[in-house]
Design a protein around this motif. Structure first.
Motif, PDB file in Angstrom:
ATOM      1  N   LEU A  54       0.826  -1.214   0.000  1.00 21.89           N
ATOM      2  CA  LEU A  54       0.000   0.000   0.000  1.00 21.89           C
ATOM      3  C   LEU A  54       0.855   1.257   0.000  1.00 21.89           C
ATOM      4  CD1 LEU A  54      -2.787  -0.995   2.551  1.00 21.89           C
ATOM      5  CD2 LEU A  54      -3.027  -0.773   0.062  1.00 21.89           C
ATOM      6  N   ASP A  55       1.913   1.239   0.785  1.00 16.16           N
ATOM      7  CA  ASP A  55       2.792   2.394   0.850  1.00 16.16           C
ATOM      8  C   ASP A  55       3.476   2.639  -0.500  1.00 16.16           C
ATOM      9  OD1 ASP A  55       4.166   4.544   2.290  1.00 16.16           O
ATOM     10  OD2 ASP A  55       5.950   3.292   2.005  1.00 16.16           O
ATOM     11  N   LYS A  56       3.982   1.570  -1.096  1.00 15.13           N
ATOM     12  CA  LYS A  56       4.658   1.699  -2.393  1.00 15.13           C
ATOM     13  C   LYS A  56       3.683   2.174  -3.473  1.00 15.13           C
ATOM     14  CE  LYS A  56       7.376  -0.842  -5.746  1.00 15.13           C
ATOM     15  NZ  LYS A  56       7.980  -2.123  -6.113  1.00 15.13           N
ATOM     16  N   ALA A  57       2.483   1.592  -3.496  1.00 15.36           N
ATOM     17  CA  ALA A  57       1.493   1.984  -4.506  1.00 15.36           C
ATOM     18  C   ALA A  57       1.088   3.444  -4.331  1.00 15.36           C
ATOM     19  CB  ALA A  57       0.270   1.074  -4.414  1.00 15.36           C
ATOM     20  N   ALA A  61       1.593   6.280  -7.131  1.00 19.66           N
ATOM     21  CA  ALA A  61       0.400   6.720  -7.857  1.00 19.66           C
ATOM     22  C   ALA A  61      -0.663   7.303  -6.943  1.00 19.66           C
ATOM     23  CB  ALA A  61      -0.184   5.544  -8.634  1.00 19.66           C
ATOM     24  N   GLY A  62      -0.290   7.789  -5.784  1.00 19.96           N
ATOM     25  CA  GLY A  62      -1.256   8.268  -4.798  1.00 19.96           C
ATOM     26  C   GLY A  62      -2.097   9.431  -5.256  1.00 19.96           C
ATOM     27  N   HIS A  63      -1.605  10.187  -6.213  1.00 26.22           N
ATOM     28  CA  HIS A  63      -2.352  11.351  -6.679  1.00 26.22           C
ATOM     29  C   HIS A  63      -3.516  10.971  -7.587  1.00 26.22           C
ATOM     30  CE1 HIS A  63       0.579  10.322  -9.754  1.00 26.22           C
ATOM     31  NE2 HIS A  63      -0.223  10.900 -10.618  1.00 26.22           N
ATOM     32  N   ARG A  64      -3.528   9.734  -8.059  1.00 29.34           N
ATOM     33  CA  ARG A  64      -4.597   9.299  -8.962  1.00 29.34           C
ATOM     34  C   ARG A  64      -5.826   8.864  -8.178  1.00 29.34           C
ATOM     35  NH1 ARG A  64      -0.561   5.538 -11.948  1.00 29.34           N
ATOM     36  NH2 ARG A  64       0.738   7.095 -12.917  1.00 29.34           N
ATOM     37  N   SER A  65      -6.961   8.898  -8.809  1.00 30.96           N
ATOM     38  CA  SER A  65      -8.194   8.448  -8.173  1.00 30.96           C
ATOM     39  C   SER A  65      -8.230   6.928  -8.122  1.00 30.96           C
ATOM     40  CB  SER A  65      -9.413   8.939  -8.954  1.00 30.96           C
ATOM     41  OG  SER A  65      -9.504  10.332  -8.864  1.00 30.96           O
ATOM     42  N   THR A  66      -8.963   6.388  -7.161  1.00 30.59           N
ATOM     43  CA  THR A  66      -9.209   4.956  -7.101  1.00 30.59           C
ATOM     44  C   THR A  66     -10.594   4.707  -7.678  1.00 30.59           C
ATOM     45  OG1 THR A  66     -10.256   5.041  -4.937  1.00 30.59           O
ATOM     46  CG2 THR A  66      -7.848   4.821  -4.976  1.00 30.59           C
ATOM     47  N   LEU A  67     -10.995   3.461  -7.722  1.00 36.46           N
ATOM     48  CA  LEU A  67     -12.320   3.140  -8.252  1.00 36.46           C
ATOM     49  C   LEU A  67     -13.422   3.829  -7.464  1.00 36.46           C
ATOM     50  CD1 LEU A  67     -11.915  -0.674  -8.959  1.00 36.46           C
ATOM     51  CD2 LEU A  67     -11.971   1.184 -10.613  1.00 36.46           C
ATOM     52  N   GLY A  68     -13.210   4.046  -6.166  1.00 38.09           N
ATOM     53  CA  GLY A  68     -14.218   4.684  -5.338  1.00 38.09           C
ATOM     54  C   GLY A  68     -14.025   6.178  -5.209  1.00 38.09           C
ATOM     55  N   GLY A  69     -13.120   6.749  -5.979  1.00 38.30           N
ATOM     56  CA  GLY A  69     -12.818   8.171  -5.878  1.00 38.30           C
ATOM     57  C   GLY A  69     -11.479   8.372  -5.193  1.00 38.30           C
ATOM     58  N   PRO A  70     -11.072   9.605  -5.020  1.00 41.05           N
ATOM     59  CA  PRO A  70      -9.777   9.857  -4.408  1.00 41.05           C
ATOM     60  C   PRO A  70      -9.751   9.379  -2.950  1.00 41.05           C
ATOM     61  CG  PRO A  70     -10.911  11.927  -4.921  1.00 41.05           C
ATOM     62  CD  PRO A  70     -11.764  10.806  -5.406  1.00 41.05           C
ATOM     63  N   SER A  72      -9.049   9.525   0.943  1.00 39.70           N
ATOM     64  CA  SER A  72      -9.113  10.612   1.916  1.00 39.70           C
ATOM     65  C   SER A  72      -7.831  10.720   2.728  1.00 39.70           C
ATOM     66  CB  SER A  72     -10.297  10.388   2.862  1.00 39.70           C
ATOM     67  OG  SER A  72     -10.162   9.157   3.544  1.00 39.70           O
ATOM     68  N   ASP A  73      -6.973   9.707   2.644  1.00 36.47           N
ATOM     69  CA  ASP A  73      -5.742   9.679   3.422  1.00 36.47           C
ATOM     70  C   ASP A  73      -4.824   8.620   2.815  1.00 36.47           C
ATOM     71  OD1 ASP A  73      -3.894  10.149   5.432  1.00 36.47           O
ATOM     72  OD2 ASP A  73      -5.300   9.806   7.071  1.00 36.47           O
ATOM     73  N   HIS A  74      -3.619   8.526   3.325  1.00 36.88           N
ATOM     74  CA  HIS A  74      -2.697   7.476   2.906  1.00 36.88           C
ATOM     75  C   HIS A  74      -3.350   6.128   3.209  1.00 36.88           C
ATOM     76  CE1 HIS A  74       0.826   4.916   2.737  1.00 36.88           C
ATOM     77  NE2 HIS A  74       1.546   5.938   2.274  1.00 36.88           N
ATOM     78  N   PRO A  75      -3.284   5.149   2.305  1.00 35.45           N
ATOM     79  CA  PRO A  75      -3.974   3.881   2.535  1.00 35.45           C
ATOM     80  C   PRO A  75      -3.515   3.144   3.790  1.00 35.45           C
ATOM     81  CG  PRO A  75      -2.624   3.777   0.552  1.00 35.45           C
ATOM     82  CD  PRO A  75      -2.626   5.192   1.003  1.00 35.45           C
ATOM     83  N   VAL A  76      -2.271   3.299   4.191  1.00 32.35           N
ATOM     84  CA  VAL A  76      -1.814   2.653   5.429  1.00 32.35           C
ATOM     85  C   VAL A  76      -2.489   3.317   6.633  1.00 32.35           C
ATOM     86  CG1 VAL A  76       0.184   2.100   6.873  1.00 32.35           C
ATOM     87  CG2 VAL A  76       0.356   1.895   4.389  1.00 32.35           C
ATOM     88  N   ALA A  77      -2.669   4.628   6.582  1.00 27.00           N
ATOM     89  CA  ALA A  77      -3.390   5.314   7.658  1.00 27.00           C
ATOM     90  C   ALA A  77      -4.843   4.842   7.707  1.00 27.00           C
ATOM     91  CB  ALA A  77      -3.323   6.823   7.464  1.00 27.00           C
TER      92      ALA A  77
END
Length: 143
Positions: A54-57, A61-70, A72-77
């Motif tokens: 999750l951290d590497k991804a 590419a963290g600035h890109r949207s996910t399937l559910g939208g952007p 709200s925080d770092h995925p590890v958080a």
């Protein structure tokens, strides 16, 4: 005992998804911030690999949207805020506490299932190196 040859201490290979990854694909935690999930009968050996992935991804590419939208925080958080993990007795529980926080680790006593022990009170002995307040939370407060 090795249950699946494709799983190692670093987590599942990239082409296999954990149930947490499957559920988090369209990230529900931004839309439903009060939702928490618990992983039971999965142990915790997959967590370090997932955190690393999750951290590497996110860094790449963290600035890109996910399937559910952007996000709200770092995925590890998000993982640390919304996912409870019930480790197997043989898992590195102190390491898990350090990785995701003591408030996200829960004790399972469903013997004879894999996360349970014949003597449930002996799980406390496996929490060496975990602070007393965190130990109490894991054993009863986080449920």
């Amino acid at each position: 005992m090795k249950l699946r040859a494709s799983i190692n201490e670093r987590g599942p290979p990239r082409n296999e998804r954990t149930p947490v990854q499957q559920r988090a694909r369209p990230c529900p935690f931004g839309r439903f911030p009060g939702v928490s999930v618990a992983t039971v009968e999965l142990g915790a050996s997959w967590v370090p690999g997932l955190v690393e992935h999750l951290d590497k991804a996110f860094r790449s590419a963290g600035h890109r949207s996910t399937l559910g939208g952007p996000l709200s925080d770092h995925p590890v958080a998000l993982l640390r805020r919304h996912v409870h993990v019930c480790p197997f007795p043989e898992d590195d529980i102190a390491g898990l506490v350090e990785l995701i926080g003591p408030e996200r680790v829960v004790f399972g006593s469903d013997w004879p299932h894999p996360e349970g022990l014949a003597d449930p009170l002996s799980f406390s002995d496996l929490l060496g190196g975990v602070a007393d307040a965190d130990r109490a939370a894991i054993l009863r407060g986080n449920a």
